[in-house]
Design a protein around this motif. Structure first.
Motif, short mmCIF file in Angstrom:
data_model
loop_
_atom_site.label_atom_id
_atom_site.label_comp_id
_atom_site.label_asym_id
_atom_site.label_seq_id
_atom_site.Cartn_x
_atom_site.Cartn_y
_atom_site.Cartn_z
N CYS A 229 56.78 20.35 -12.44
CA CYS A 229 56.15 20.75 -11.22
C CYS A 229 54.72 21.33 -11.88
N VAL A 230 54.67 21.59 -12.86
CA VAL A 230 53.35 21.92 -13.47
C VAL A 230 52.30 20.72 -13.45
N TYR A 231 52.87 19.49 -13.73
CA TYR A 231 52.24 18.26 -13.94
C TYR A 231 51.67 18.01 -12.51
N VAL A 232 52.57 18.15 -11.75
CA VAL A 232 52.38 17.68 -10.17
C VAL A 232 51.15 18.64 -9.77
N VAL A 233 50.96 19.59 -9.95
CA VAL A 233 49.96 20.56 -9.41
C VAL A 233 48.71 20.28 -10.04
N TRP A 234 48.75 20.35 -11.40
CA TRP A 234 47.70 19.89 -12.13
C TRP A 234 47.00 18.69 -11.61
N HIS A 235 48.03 17.57 -11.28
CA HIS A 235 47.56 16.33 -10.91
C HIS A 235 46.86 16.26 -9.58
N SER A 236 47.22 17.18 -8.83
CA SER A 236 46.84 17.14 -7.35
C SER A 236 45.49 17.98 -7.49
N ALA A 237 45.44 18.92 -8.31
CA ALA A 237 44.15 19.76 -8.51
C ALA A 237 43.02 18.90 -8.78
N LEU A 238 43.26 18.02 -9.96
CA LEU A 238 42.50 16.99 -10.24
C LEU A 238 41.86 16.13 -9.17
N LEU A 239 42.90 15.70 -8.37
CA LEU A 239 42.41 14.67 -7.26
C LEU A 239 41.41 15.57 -6.39
N PHE A 240 41.81 16.97 -6.11
CA PHE A 240 41.05 17.67 -5.14
C PHE A 240 39.52 18.03 -5.81
N LYS A 241 39.56 17.93 -7.23
CA LYS A 241 38.25 18.49 -7.78
C LYS A 241 37.25 17.13 -7.50
N LEU A 242 38.11 15.88 -7.98
CA LEU A 242 37.24 14.55 -7.91
C LEU A 242 36.67 14.45 -6.44
N ALA A 243 37.39 14.97 -5.38
CA ALA A 243 36.87 14.68 -4.20
C ALA A 243 35.72 15.85 -3.85
N TYR A 244 36.03 17.01 -4.12
CA TYR A 244 34.86 18.02 -4.13
C TYR A 244 33.46 17.40 -4.69
N TYR A 245 33.65 17.10 -6.12
CA TYR A 245 32.71 16.56 -6.86
C TYR A 245 31.80 15.29 -6.22
N SER A 246 32.54 14.44 -5.96
CA SER A 246 32.06 13.17 -5.14
C SER A 246 31.14 13.50 -4.03
N GLN A 247 31.87 14.54 -3.30
CA GLN A 247 31.01 14.91 -1.85
C GLN A 247 29.87 15.94 -2.26
N TRP A 248 30.02 16.81 -2.89
CA TRP A 248 28.65 17.47 -3.33
C TRP A 248 27.78 16.75 -3.85
N VAL A 249 27.93 15.68 -4.62
CA VAL A 249 26.92 14.72 -5.13
C VAL A 249 26.11 13.83 -4.23
N LEU A 250 27.07 13.53 -3.06
CA LEU A 250 26.47 12.71 -2.19
C LEU A 250 25.57 13.38 -1.25
N ASP A 251 26.20 14.88 -1.00
CA ASP A 251 25.38 15.92 -0.18
C ASP A 251 23.71 15.93 -0.98
N GLU A 252 24.06 16.15 -2.06
CA GLU A 252 22.62 16.25 -2.89
C GLU A 252 21.67 15.11 -3.00
N ALA A 253 22.31 13.87 -2.81
CA ALA A 253 21.67 12.59 -2.73
C ALA A 253 20.93 12.54 -1.34
N LEU A 254 21.53 13.00 -0.25
CA LEU A 254 20.89 12.93 1.04
C LEU A 254 19.99 13.90 0.99
N LEU A 255 20.07 15.03 0.47
CA LEU A 255 18.83 16.20 0.48
C LEU A 255 17.70 15.53 -0.10
N SER A 256 17.91 14.65 -1.37
CA SER A 256 17.01 14.36 -2.32
C SER A 256 16.32 13.23 -1.56
N ALA A 257 17.14 12.29 -0.76
CA ALA A 257 16.55 11.26 -0.24
C ALA A 257 15.41 11.65 0.83
#
Length: 519
Positions: free
Chosen positions: A322-350
């Protein structure tokens, strides 16, 4: 690996990309001379910037397109806040604005709770603004799906998970636990982008409303502290509608309507006034780099996602699996946050809002980092406290200024409690943020003690390695808890081996507190 649709996007990211060419066009008009200085100030027989009008109209159109009639949930508090800014004195404006905005946002969140628990509405993926993170399926849908599967289950079946195919088990687990759904509101991605369901539009509106709360309270604090002066106080003689235009434009300007780091009103004004001196190639280059980074993070998330089902296996995993399951899920969440944050910053920069302010009037006072994603620090730090300050940096700074520095007692606990309130007060959010507060307090006490024990280089290396692993696992636990939407899912998480790591920090905190008092 399923690469059938590698560019499938969340509707929120889709609307950000739709706004991208308009942001580029806006900045081009500002820098190419197509909008002369006189043209910018010629509107309604008064001298007001035409740029404010462009940003405001673009924000209103984007809100209506993404939210439908739920855009009223954003427009109503906007006009009420502007009225408060122009009618209440600087000493009381923060209290009035805070009470109004948080009361309205809480009512909207309670409406979402009511719809999920009692009306049993359909689930929808939603991105919240404070952390800019994806939230989960609404909890009422879990009971509906569970009843449907129970009726369809053969007689004599004692455990649903043992009587269904693996794919059905995963779907039931996602619905029962309220796990992040990838079906984009139950419709194909093409249909979702063309016609969003009402639940999706509502959750996008609430996400933007949370961002608006940041802007309103930040501006109210600026007025309270004398950093911003309203036109009525200066006595400039302009009509009220013309005085309200910059405020409405700031609260609804389209590059930061659906997401993005918090931009202060002072920086917003300085950027508008100094936009004619900016070079058009700089934001395009920066925005292009950020878009490529967001695409790389999105593809990386798809590759990681193909390695297992996020959180769905928590219903049938055992032990440290279960530790691996939660860690793997958190990694997916973090990658989703990172990609959305960077996209938001790109729109502001544009749109030109991510540029250096240079030597424009007031630039020194309004300077600040318009970035939320410091991925290297987040993934390499062995300190929970540093992770907390770096995670969604603009929101962290906003919470520190709004709550932490103004709280008379227990500022850390008050900050995380308010964060849970601001996010919507789901059971997992309350538990997760309070647990986060305890872990930060433990981090402040544990690391000085461990550093005093690490004398040689190999013990220091061991200390950093073990605390890094501990930090990653605790953050994964907190992130999984925050994403839960019902008590049964929280119970599964709390009863798993994942609870060992925050409990270890909690017991260490209690021991260090008792030890310090004995001294």
């Amino acid at each position: 690996m399923d690469w059938a649709n590698p560019l499938a996007l969340h509707p929120l990211a889709f609307y950000q990309l739709v706004a991208f060419p308009f942001a580029v066009s806006f900045h081009y008009l500002c820098t190419s001379g197509s909008l002369s200085l006189n043209a910018r100030y010629a509107f309604m027989f008064a001298l007001i910037p035409c740029l404010y009008v462009l940003l405001l109209v673009g924000g209103c159109l984007l809100a209506c397109a993404a939210m439908g009639w739920y855009a009223l949930l954003l427009f109503i508090p906007t006009f009420c806040s502007v009225a408060i800014f122009h009618s209440v004195g600087p000493l009381q404006v923060h209290t009035w604005a805070f009470v109004l905005q948080m009361s309205w946002q809480t009512l909207c969140h309670l409406g979402l709770h009511y719809r999920g628990h009692y009306l049993q509405g359909a689930p929808c993926v939603r991105y919240q603004a404070a952390m800019h993170k994806p939230t989960l399926a609404e909890p009422g849908h879990a009971r509906t799906v569970f009843r449907h599967f129970r009726k369809a289950m053969p007689r004599g079946g004692s455990h649903v998970a043992l009587k269904m195919a693996p794919s059905t088990q995963r779907d039931l687990a996602r619905s029962t636990m309220g796990v992040f759904r990838e079906q984009h509101c139950g419709t194909p991605i093409t249909a979702t982008l063309l016609a969003l369901s009402p639940p999706c539009r509502l959750t996008i509106a609430l996400s933007s409303l949370m961002l608006q709360t940041q802007k309103v309270t930040s501006l109210a604090l600026d007025i309270h502290e004398g950093k911003v002066t309203m036109g009525s106080e200066r006595g400039d003689g302009r009509e009220p509608l013309l005085q309200a235009l910059p405020l409405c434009s700031y609260l609804l300007f389209f590059p930061a309507l659906l997401g993005g780091p918090l931009c202060s009103f002072r920086r917003f004004q300085v950027q508008i006034q100094g936009s004619c001196t900016s070079q058009p190639t700089r934001p395009l280059r920066a925005a292009g780099q950020k878009c490529l980074c967001a695409l790389a993070l999105h593809l990386l998330r798809m590759a990681v996602r193909s390695c297992g089902a996020p959180l769905a296996c928590l219903t049938d995993c055992t032990g440290f699996g279960c530790v691996y399951v939660v860690w793997h899920s958190a990694l997916l969440f973090k990658l989703a946050y990172y990609s959305q944050w960077v996209l938001d910053e790109a729109l502001l920069s544009a749109a030109g809002f991510g540029l250096e302010l240079g030597h424009a009037p007031g630039a020194e006072a309004a300077c600040g980092d318009l970035s939320d994603a410091d991925i290297w620090t987040l993934e390499t730090t062995n300190r929970i406290a540093l992770f907390t300050r770096t995670w969604n940096k603009s929101t962290s700074r906003w919470l520190r200024r709004l709550i932490f520095k103004r709280s008379p007692a227990q500022p850390l606990l008050a900050t995380f409690a308010f964060s849970a309130w601001w996010h919507g007060l789901h059971p997992g959010q309350v538990f997760g943020f309070l647990c986060w507060a305890a872990m930060v307090e433990a981090d402040y006490r544990i690391h000085p003690f461990l550093r005093s024990l690490a004398k040689s280089w190999h013990t220091k290396l061991l200390y950093k390695a073990l605390t890094w692993v501990q930090t990653q696992l605790i953050i994964a636990y907190i992130m999984a808890a925050v994403e839960m939407r019902n008590f049964s899912a929280l119970w599964l998480l709390g009863a798993s081996y994942n609870s060992f790591f925050p409990l270890l920090y909690g017991v260490s905190l209690l021991w260090l507190v008792v030890r310090s008092r004995q001294k």
